[in-house]
Design an enzyme around this catalytic site. Sequence first.
Site, PDB file in Angstrom:
ATOM      1  N   TYR A   1       1.320  -0.995  -0.006  1.00 37.13           N
ATOM      2  CA  TYR A   1      -0.074  -0.226  -0.211  1.00 37.13           C
ATOM      3  C   TYR A   1       0.661   1.288   0.305  1.00 37.13           C
ATOM      4  O   TYR A   1       1.831   1.505   0.660  1.00 37.13           O
ATOM      5  CB  TYR A   1      -0.620  -0.061   1.247  1.00 37.13           C
ATOM      6  CG  TYR A   1      -2.623  -0.073   0.725  1.00 37.13           C
ATOM      7  CD1 TYR A   1      -3.092   0.851  -0.189  1.00 37.13           C
ATOM      8  CD2 TYR A   1      -2.818  -0.931   1.218  1.00 37.13           C
ATOM      9  CE1 TYR A   1      -4.364   0.655  -0.700  1.00 37.13           C
ATOM     10  CE2 TYR A   1      -5.001  -1.318   0.876  1.00 37.13           C
ATOM     11  CZ  TYR A   1      -5.045  -0.784   0.094  1.00 37.13           C
ATOM     12  OH  TYR A   1      -6.282  -0.213  -0.380  1.00 37.13           O
TER      13      TYR A   1
ATOM     14  N   GLU B   1      -0.853   4.639  -0.952  1.00 36.74           N
ATOM     15  CA  GLU B   1      -0.753   6.454  -0.989  1.00 36.74           C
ATOM     16  C   GLU B   1      -0.413   7.712  -0.881  1.00 36.74           C
ATOM     17  O   GLU B   1       0.453   7.280   0.508  1.00 36.74           O
ATOM     18  CB  GLU B   1      -2.449   6.594  -0.015  1.00 36.74           C
ATOM     19  CG  GLU B   1      -2.943   4.998  -0.329  1.00 36.74           C
ATOM     20  CD  GLU B   1      -4.980   5.632   0.520  1.00 36.74           C
ATOM     21  OE1 GLU B   1      -5.566   5.843   1.207  1.00 36.74           O
ATOM     22  OE2 GLU B   1      -5.388   4.344  -0.015  1.00 36.74           O
TER      23      GLU B   1
ATOM     24  N   ASP C   1      -5.385  13.454 -25.487  1.00 38.95           N
ATOM     25  CA  ASP C   1      -4.635  12.299 -25.330  1.00 38.95           C
ATOM     26  C   ASP C   1      -4.503  11.435 -25.960  1.00 38.95           C
ATOM     27  O   ASP C   1      -5.405  11.159 -27.193  1.00 38.95           O
ATOM     28  CB  ASP C   1      -6.524  12.410 -24.730  1.00 38.95           C
ATOM     29  CG  ASP C   1      -6.582   9.865 -24.760  1.00 38.95           C
ATOM     30  OD1 ASP C   1      -5.745   9.908 -24.790  1.00 38.95           O
ATOM     31  OD2 ASP C   1      -7.971  10.129 -24.403  1.00 38.95           O
TER      32      ASP C   1
ATOM     33  N   THR D   1      -2.087   6.501 -22.139  1.00 36.67           N
ATOM     34  CA  THR D   1      -2.121   5.002 -22.061  1.00 36.67           C
ATOM     35  C   THR D   1      -0.520   4.927 -22.234  1.00 36.67           C
ATOM     36  O   THR D   1      -0.107   5.330 -22.578  1.00 36.67           O
ATOM     37  CB  THR D   1      -3.543   4.105 -22.221  1.00 36.67           C
ATOM     38  OG1 THR D   1      -2.996   3.755 -23.884  1.00 36.67           O
ATOM     39  CG2 THR D   1      -4.768   4.437 -22.229  1.00 36.67           C
TER      40      THR D   1
ATOM     41  N   LYS E   1      -0.486   0.563 -25.177  1.00 37.19           N
ATOM     42  CA  LYS E   1      -0.929   0.686 -26.753  1.00 37.19           C
ATOM     43  C   LYS E   1       0.978   0.490 -27.166  1.00 37.19           C
ATOM     44  O   LYS E   1       1.272  -0.387 -26.479  1.00 37.19           O
ATOM     45  CB  LYS E   1      -1.582   1.850 -26.879  1.00 37.19           C
ATOM     46  CG  LYS E   1      -3.459   1.506 -26.532  1.00 37.19           C
ATOM     47  CD  LYS E   1      -4.333   2.287 -26.871  1.00 37.19           C
ATOM     48  CE  LYS E   1      -5.569   2.557 -26.624  1.00 37.19           C
ATOM     49  NZ  LYS E   1      -5.296   2.875 -25.451  1.00 37.19           N
TER      50      LYS E   1
ATOM     51  N   ARG F   1      -1.037  -2.358 -19.058  1.00 36.64           N
ATOM     52  CA  ARG F   1      -2.139  -1.149 -18.740  1.00 36.64           C
ATOM     53  C   ARG F   1      -1.963  -0.453 -17.900  1.00 36.64           C
ATOM     54  O   ARG F   1      -2.370  -0.582 -16.812  1.00 36.64           O
ATOM     55  CB  ARG F   1      -3.429  -1.818 -18.389  1.00 36.64           C
ATOM     56  CG  ARG F   1      -3.994  -3.749 -19.583  1.00 36.64           C
ATOM     57  CD  ARG F   1      -4.345  -4.073 -19.347  1.00 36.64           C
ATOM     58  NE  ARG F   1      -5.149  -4.408 -20.562  1.00 36.64           N
ATOM     59  CZ  ARG F   1      -5.200  -3.943 -21.773  1.00 36.64           C
ATOM     60  NH1 ARG F   1      -5.827  -3.018 -21.380  1.00 36.64           N
ATOM     61  NH2 ARG F   1      -5.189  -4.151 -23.102  1.00 36.64           N
TER      62      ARG F   1
HETATM   63  N1  DSN Z   1     -11.023   1.202 -26.613  1.00 33.78           N
HETATM   64  C1  DSN Z   1      -9.640   1.428 -26.660  1.00 33.78           C
HETATM   65  C2  DSN Z   1      -8.771   1.234 -27.425  1.00 33.78           C
HETATM   66  O1  DSN Z   1      -9.456   0.127 -28.269  1.00 33.78           O
HETATM   67  O2  DSN Z   1      -8.878   2.150 -29.095  1.00 33.78           O
HETATM   68  C3  DSN Z   1      -9.462   3.397 -25.800  1.00 33.78           C
HETATM   69  O3  DSN Z   1     -10.080   3.087 -24.931  1.00 33.78           O
END
Ligand code: DSN
Length: 423
Positions: free
Chosen positions: A44, A46, A190, A216, A219, A225
């Site tokens: 933990y 925080e 984003d 994110t 990707k 993730r």
């Molecule tokens: N929905 C995801 C995608 O596949 O692009 C992004 O959050």
Amino acid sequence: MDKVFELIQREKNRQNSTIELIASENFVSENVLKAAGSCLTNKYAEGYPAKRYYGGCQFVDEVEELARKRICEIYGAEHANVQPHSGAQANTAVYLALLQHGDKVLGMSLADGGHLTHGHPLNFSGINYEFYSYGVSKETETIDYEEYKKKVEEIKPKLVVAGASAYSRIIDFEFMAKVAHDNGALFMVDMAHIAGLVAAGVHPSPFPYADIVTTTTHKTLRGPRGGVIMMGKDFPNPWGKKTPKGEIKMMSQLLDSAVFPGIQGGPLEHVIAAKAVAFGEILQPEFKEYAKQVQKNAAVLAQALIDRGFTIVSGGTDNHSMLVDLRSKYPDLTGKVAEKALVSADITVNKNMVPFDSRSAFQTSGIRLGTPAITTRGAKEDLMLEIAEMIETVLSNVDNEEVIAQVRARVNETMKKYPLFAY
Ligand code: DSN
């Protein structure tokens, strides 16, 4: 053995033997996986490094600092928060930091390639804020910048959100930021889909123009993730919120407290460790070669499909992804049926709406393809030509199980040449 491990093994076999073309997926390295599966999950923590609400954080503090330092180095950013559990959490925290309930925001419409958190009416963003949308033009299927400008001038949003989940062209961040700023709005990007390409310098960066950038990490960045919030340059918050000492808070302070305690509790330090490992990999020269190949593969795949009579939205791609509009070649084939047939052939894609789609989000007239994952496996242009051929074979025979089985056998044989898991 617990049933779960049997299922994990089956998923591993699936990942190994299939062609992965989901544009938002990738395969992490063994080290990223090790960090994500480490004992840091037990801790933990925080708060933030050196300002925690729990004892025993000396090592996770160093891990989190490393992650922050590395991502700032990648993008030349002044501040980063690596705690968001996902891209949606990152965006939620930004909205919490910048907006009051009911404030006006302008984002790209989901139907034209945007994201749920950019104002979809069923998402918290569309529920809590007064979202408006801009989109693509019918002629070019690229962002209609004139319409965007008009909307900013008319609506006077407090925040403009750029970035997309299904848009294959370079976004003019400079223009969008100027229009937003000229009209008193903050400008957020984003960049979840293109983050790895930006990191490698093969795609224009939003950092010189955006007030805040979210992404994110799983990707094109090829990490675990998760999400990150960054600022190229920190700045005093325009609403004059003050610290207990009466000083104007910096945006970085507002953002950090929007993440914790605003929307999250304990950070996932094992995932933050995996982010730090992935960021370390991105700083190596090989990552640039990888990102270049992702782009090359996408361009070749798009052209190969066009040569076979497919329509690619906007006529091609500048990044890692493309949207195939099935209506011209197969007027009766929905994205849903196309996805199912391709998945049966072990080619994994997702159905996707195309701009001005005549079908619903459940049926769709398109599929979205991307090359980040298949490129991680070592695929080059020659495999893209084969993939285009196999996609055409499957989509021309969606009801023919024999043909689909033949393609599946070919896919499985082909993927043996691109081994994935050494672990
Ligand atoms: N929905 C995801 C995608 O596949 O692009 C992004 O959050």
